[in-house]
Design a protein around this motif. Sequence first.
Motif, PDB file in Angstrom:
ATOM      1  N   SER A 128       0.841  -1.202   0.000  1.00 31.24           N
ATOM      2  CA  SER A 128       0.000   0.000   0.000  1.00 31.24           C
ATOM      3  C   SER A 128       0.873   1.248   0.000  1.00 31.24           C
ATOM      4  O   SER A 128       1.962   1.259   0.590  1.00 31.24           O
ATOM      5  N   ILE A 129       0.398   2.283  -0.675  1.00 33.12           N
ATOM      6  CA  ILE A 129       1.099   3.570  -0.649  1.00 33.12           C
ATOM      7  C   ILE A 129       0.279   4.624   0.105  1.00 33.12           C
ATOM      8  O   ILE A 129       0.525   5.816  -0.028  1.00 33.12           O
ATOM      9  N   ALA A 130      -0.690   4.156   0.889  1.00 34.26           N
ATOM     10  CA  ALA A 130      -1.567   5.101   1.591  1.00 34.26           C
ATOM     11  C   ALA A 130      -0.771   6.113   2.409  1.00 34.26           C
ATOM     12  O   ALA A 130      -1.119   7.300   2.454  1.00 34.26           O
ATOM     13  N   GLY A 131       0.327   5.666   3.027  1.00 32.37           N
ATOM     14  CA  GLY A 131       1.110   6.581   3.838  1.00 32.37           C
ATOM     15  C   GLY A 131       2.101   7.415   3.058  1.00 32.37           C
ATOM     16  O   GLY A 131       2.716   8.334   3.604  1.00 32.37           O
ATOM     17  N   LYS A 132       2.284   7.091   1.754  1.00 30.56           N
ATOM     18  CA  LYS A 132       3.249   7.811   0.920  1.00 30.56           C
ATOM     19  C   LYS A 132       2.576   8.728  -0.094  1.00 30.56           C
ATOM     20  O   LYS A 132       3.264   9.373  -0.872  1.00 30.56           O
ATOM     21  N   ALA A 133       1.255   8.735  -0.111  1.00 31.75           N
ATOM     22  CA  ALA A 133       0.536   9.468  -1.156  1.00 31.75           C
ATOM     23  C   ALA A 133      -0.535  10.355  -0.539  1.00 31.75           C
ATOM     24  O   ALA A 133      -1.717   9.991  -0.499  1.00 31.75           O
ATOM     25  N   PRO A 134      -0.150  11.540  -0.067  1.00 33.35           N
ATOM     26  CA  PRO A 134      -1.139  12.437   0.541  1.00 33.35           C
ATOM     27  C   PRO A 134      -2.252  12.823  -0.428  1.00 33.35           C
ATOM     28  O   PRO A 134      -3.376  13.131  -0.002  1.00 33.35           O
ATOM     29  N   TRP A 135      -1.951  12.785  -1.739  1.00 36.86           N
ATOM     30  CA  TRP A 135      -2.972  13.129  -2.724  1.00 36.86           C
ATOM     31  C   TRP A 135      -4.141  12.133  -2.733  1.00 36.86           C
ATOM     32  O   TRP A 135      -5.224  12.461  -3.203  1.00 36.86           O
ATOM     33  N   LEU A 136      -3.920  10.928  -2.186  1.00 36.09           N
ATOM     34  CA  LEU A 136      -5.008   9.956  -2.124  1.00 36.09           C
ATOM     35  C   LEU A 136      -6.139  10.428  -1.208  1.00 36.09           C
ATOM     36  O   LEU A 136      -7.280   9.991  -1.348  1.00 36.09           O
ATOM     37  N   LYS A 137      -5.794  11.318  -0.287  1.00 37.72           N
ATOM     38  CA  LYS A 137      -6.808  11.818   0.658  1.00 37.72           C
ATOM     39  C   LYS A 137      -7.664  12.928   0.070  1.00 37.72           C
ATOM     40  O   LYS A 137      -8.596  13.406   0.719  1.00 37.72           O
ATOM     41  N   ASN A 138      -7.338  13.342  -1.156  1.00 34.94           N
ATOM     42  CA  ASN A 138      -8.110  14.417  -1.785  1.00 34.94           C
ATOM     43  C   ASN A 138      -9.582  14.011  -1.898  1.00 34.94           C
ATOM     44  O   ASN A 138      -9.913  12.972  -2.482  1.00 34.94           O
ATOM     45  N   GLU A 139     -10.449  14.824  -1.340  1.00 34.71           N
ATOM     46  CA  GLU A 139     -11.876  14.481  -1.258  1.00 34.71           C
ATOM     47  C   GLU A 139     -12.500  14.355  -2.640  1.00 34.71           C
ATOM     48  O   GLU A 139     -13.296  13.437  -2.899  1.00 34.71           O
ATOM     49  N   ALA A 140     -12.133  15.261  -3.564  1.00 32.36           N
ATOM     50  CA  ALA A 140     -12.697  15.208  -4.912  1.00 32.36           C
ATOM     51  C   ALA A 140     -12.254  13.942  -5.644  1.00 32.36           C
ATOM     52  O   ALA A 140     -13.050  13.297  -6.341  1.00 32.36           O
ATOM     53  N   LEU A 141     -10.977  13.568  -5.474  1.00 35.38           N
ATOM     54  CA  LEU A 141     -10.481  12.350  -6.106  1.00 35.38           C
ATOM     55  C   LEU A 141     -11.234  11.133  -5.581  1.00 35.38           C
ATOM     56  O   LEU A 141     -11.648  10.257  -6.360  1.00 35.38           O
ATOM     57  N   GLN A 142     -11.443  11.061  -4.277  1.00 34.76           N
ATOM     58  CA  GLN A 142     -12.153   9.918  -3.697  1.00 34.76           C
ATOM     59  C   GLN A 142     -13.603   9.854  -4.186  1.00 34.76           C
ATOM     60  O   GLN A 142     -14.122   8.772  -4.479  1.00 34.76           O
ATOM     61  N   ARG A 143     -14.243  10.994  -4.295  1.00 28.51           N
ATOM     62  CA  ARG A 143     -15.624  11.010  -4.816  1.00 28.51           C
ATOM     63  C   ARG A 143     -15.675  10.538  -6.260  1.00 28.51           C
ATOM     64  O   ARG A 143     -16.585   9.808  -6.668  1.00 28.51           O
ATOM     65  N   LEU A 144     -14.681  10.968  -7.056  1.00 31.97           N
ATOM     66  CA  LEU A 144     -14.642  10.566  -8.459  1.00 31.97           C
ATOM     67  C   LEU A 144     -14.408   9.066  -8.587  1.00 31.97           C
ATOM     68  O   LEU A 144     -15.082   8.375  -9.363  1.00 31.97           O
ATOM     69  N   LEU A 145     -13.449   8.531  -7.822  1.00 29.15           N
ATOM     70  CA  LEU A 145     -13.181   7.098  -7.870  1.00 29.15           C
ATOM     71  C   LEU A 145     -14.412   6.298  -7.433  1.00 29.15           C
ATOM     72  O   LEU A 145     -14.735   5.258  -8.023  1.00 29.15           O
TER      73      LEU A 145
END
Length: 422
Positions: free
Chosen positions: A4-21
């Motif tokens: 997992s890269i959850a701890g290495k990718a702060p951009w994953l926490k972007n709310e708009a990105l999560q909504r789009l996915l």
Amino acid sequence: MTVSIAGKAPWLKNEALQRLLAALSADGEGARIVGGAVRNALLGQEVSDLDIATTCVPDETIHRAQGAGFKTVPTGISHGTVTVVADKRPFEVTTLRADVETDGRHAAVAFGRDWQVDADRRDFTINALYVEADGTIVDLVGGLADIESRTLRFIGDAEQRIREDYLRILRFFRFFAWYGHGRPESEGLKACARLKDGLAQLSAERVWSELKKMLGAPDPSRALLWMRQAGVLTAVLPESEKWGIDAIHGLVKTEKELGWPADPLLRLASMIPPDAERIHAMAVRLKLSNQERERLEAWAGAVLPNAEISEAGFAKRLYRSDRQGMMDRLRLALVSARMEALNDNAAMMRAGQLSKLLEFAGRYEKPKFPVSGGDLIAAGLEKGPDVGKLQRALEDAWIDSGFTLDRDALLARIPDLTGKPV
């Protein structure tokens, strides 16, 4: 083993990105981030663009994205790509694809739902890693192992990948410059050498774009060495063939030690002869911008001053020179002197002198000549070529004075220069 890269990718926490996915993954569909963002996150490098792969066909991508409140732009819809703008940030969303037909540069594609097929059609293993919304890596081509060893490897058969798109030859060396260690992967290197004639099919703009990106790498010297060994460098940059790439090593070393930024054009200049005519022909062939061409031509035309020239004398030289061209010439001369200084005390002294001249040129501001043609006409001269001749003569006198003569003092010289009272 799950990675997992959850701890290495702060951009994953972007709310708009999560909504789009989430929107693209609902009701049996799927969506994952793919490519450079995943690679760079694993390598601890900056991530700029986020690309998303999805099982949704383009029309469905548009429908779902707009339903989630996002703006969509059909940027490459025939190839399955829709740009989704979320919080003013663009995301390239592309439907999973398989190549139906290729011509060495462009491919006809069919949309699909098979993640393995989509991964297999990509160029390099390190560029074909996917990540789920929760940060879990999906590796279908062995990209994680190659990330770990910094190996740049074509997916599947290297020759087949290249025949699909000959730009991949240049991309091989560009990505090696940025991410590779040691020697390039042998099968890929051999395939690039065997198929280099296919580079002739590429547009000049794409060739220069790849070269420029490679020359912007922290240290492109190893990539350039292998490009030359494979005959690829000569194919795209014949100007470098007899001039060589040896100066690149010293330039990169000097950049690091003196804090110079990586400069693709200066690095290019170090690899080609300072011949304005050949540079112009190269610029036309590669379709360099006017600004890029003019800078290289100015470098070629700049006359390196004697390292012992005084600041006053150098200021006069700079006034008649292109400052950027002169600075480029000084930088490369300084690199050469620094390399020679390892075994030569005279070169060490010359390096110090060149460094001072470069510093002076960096802060130099060209003074404005205080006499205009209108001033001369107001002083009684008739309009015509004599005005220009006199203005040039006065400017020469002003330069010779070290730019100290003011307007009145210069106008007072008119009788001496023309033989006529003012």
